[in-house]
Design an enzyme around this catalytic site. Structure first.
Site, PDB file in Angstrom:
ATOM      1  N   PRO A   2       0.820  -1.217   0.000  1.00 62.39           N
ATOM      2  CA  PRO A   2       0.000   0.000   0.000  1.00 62.39           C
ATOM      3  C   PRO A   2       0.853   1.265   0.000  1.00 62.39           C
ATOM      4  O   PRO A   2       1.605   1.510   0.925  1.00 62.39           O
ATOM      5  CB  PRO A   2      -0.800  -0.112   1.309  1.00 62.39           C
ATOM      6  CG  PRO A   2      -0.657  -1.522   1.751  1.00 62.39           C
ATOM      7  CD  PRO A   2       0.618  -2.017   1.181  1.00 62.39           C
ATOM      8  N   GLU A   3       0.713   2.021  -1.067  1.00 61.81           N
ATOM      9  CA  GLU A   3       1.313   3.345  -1.147  1.00 61.81           C
ATOM     10  C   GLU A   3       0.149   4.308  -1.387  1.00 61.81           C
ATOM     11  O   GLU A   3      -1.013   3.940  -1.212  1.00 61.81           O
ATOM     12  CB  GLU A   3       2.350   3.403  -2.285  1.00 61.81           C
ATOM     13  CG  GLU A   3       3.477   2.372  -2.099  1.00 61.81           C
ATOM     14  CD  GLU A   3       4.507   2.365  -3.216  1.00 61.81           C
ATOM     15  OE1 GLU A   3       4.712   3.427  -3.838  1.00 61.81           O
ATOM     16  OE2 GLU A   3       5.100   1.313  -3.480  1.00 61.81           O
TER      17      GLU A   3
END
Length: 279
Positions: A2-3
């Site tokens: 997750p970015e």
DNA sequence: ACGCCCGCCTGTAAGC
DNA sequence: TGCTTACAGGCGGGCG
């Protein structure tokens, strides 16, 4: 992993679902995911009965603002997920650490096998109303780096290599390993260039690449990798992985020039780039 | 100031 | 086939 695009995808799905809803109860399993708090009780007492007034994001942090003025902060770390269940009877996945029951039905579940992520409740800063625990974050890569001159100011002020700088959350918040590599390829710039060595034209290319890649990735609901760690609120994968041009493509031909993509280890992390297109 | 490493974790997959 | 090992990496801390 997750970015920014993955967190933003969750934010956009969560806002219409959670805003205006009351959190009728909170359950916490174990203490690791809520390690900022001295006890589970503290988090439970401050969140139970509150209504969600908005859902925001800063960098990779998801912010559920509450009618008490507190903010419930969720960070996904490496393997965190926020999953929505329409019914509380749906079986909970393994590694479910925090559960928020919503008044009127359904619940939100924080699931995180590797436990690098966390959940905590924060009181607003007296001066600016922000979350003090997140005050160290720099410009949000999507919302706050709005012109190439913003980026030029950031790059020129440092003497570090480009990629570590892009990934430094104190400078620009939201980029991790995947999107840094994709942005650098799109800009045609090598990861190990010194940040203050870029020409104005290169800074403009980098800025355009950053904006474009992030928007494209959000449009495709983020990147789910082979391990399928990232899932959206409904448990579905994002499709941006199919559009990666360098990340995890070691040895495969560059989609622009056919030169094999190179993988290098920098600071213990894999870096993928095209040795011909990136200078 | 900067570069680099470690520890924190678990699931997956490659290697023997 | 089954075990061990390496790897994935966000983030904070520490060290040279």
């Amino acid at each position: 992993m997750p970015e920014l695009p993955e967190v933003e995808t969750i934010r956009r799905d969560l806002a219409p679902l959670a805003v205006g809803r009351r959190i009728s109860s909170v359950q916490v399993r174990g203490t690791r995911s809520i390690r900022r708090h001295a006890s589970e009780r503290e988090l439970i007492d401050r969140v139970t009965g509150r209504t969600v007034t908005s859902v925001g994001r800063k960098g990779k942090y998801l912010l559920l603002r509450l009618d008490s003025a507190d903010t419930l902060v969720v960070h996904l770390g490496m393997s965190g997920q926020v999953l929505h269940a329409r019914s509380r009877l749906e079986p909970r996945p393994r590694h479910t650490h925090v559960v928020l029951a919503l008044a009127g039905g359904g619940e939100l579940r924080f699931v995180d096998p590797r436990t690098f992520g966390e959940v905590f409740v924060a009181a607003p800063d007296a001066r600016d109303g922000g979350v003090p625990e997140l005050a160290h974050l720099g410009f949000d890569a999507l919302e706050q780096v709005t012109s190439w001159r913003d980026l030029a100011a950031v790059l020129g002020g440092r003497r570090t290599k480009l990629k570590p700088l892009l990934m430094d959350q104190r400078v620009i918040a939201g980029l991790g390993n995947i999107y840094s590599d994709e942005i650098l390829f799109a800009a045609g710039v090598r990861h190990d260039r010194r940040s203050d060595s870029l020409s104005p034209q290169e800074v403009r290319r980098l800025h355009r690449a950053m904006t474009r890649i992030l928007h494209d990735a959000i449009e495709h609901r983020g990147s789910s990798l082979a391990d399928q760690q990232y899932r959206d609120l409904n448990g579905d994968a994002g499709s941006f992985r199919a559009r990666h041009r360098v990340y995890a493509r070691e040895g495969a031909p560059c989609l622009r020039c056919r030169t094999p993509i190179v993988r290098e280890n920098a600071a213990g992390r894999s870096t993928f780039f095209c040795p011909r297109c990136q200078t």
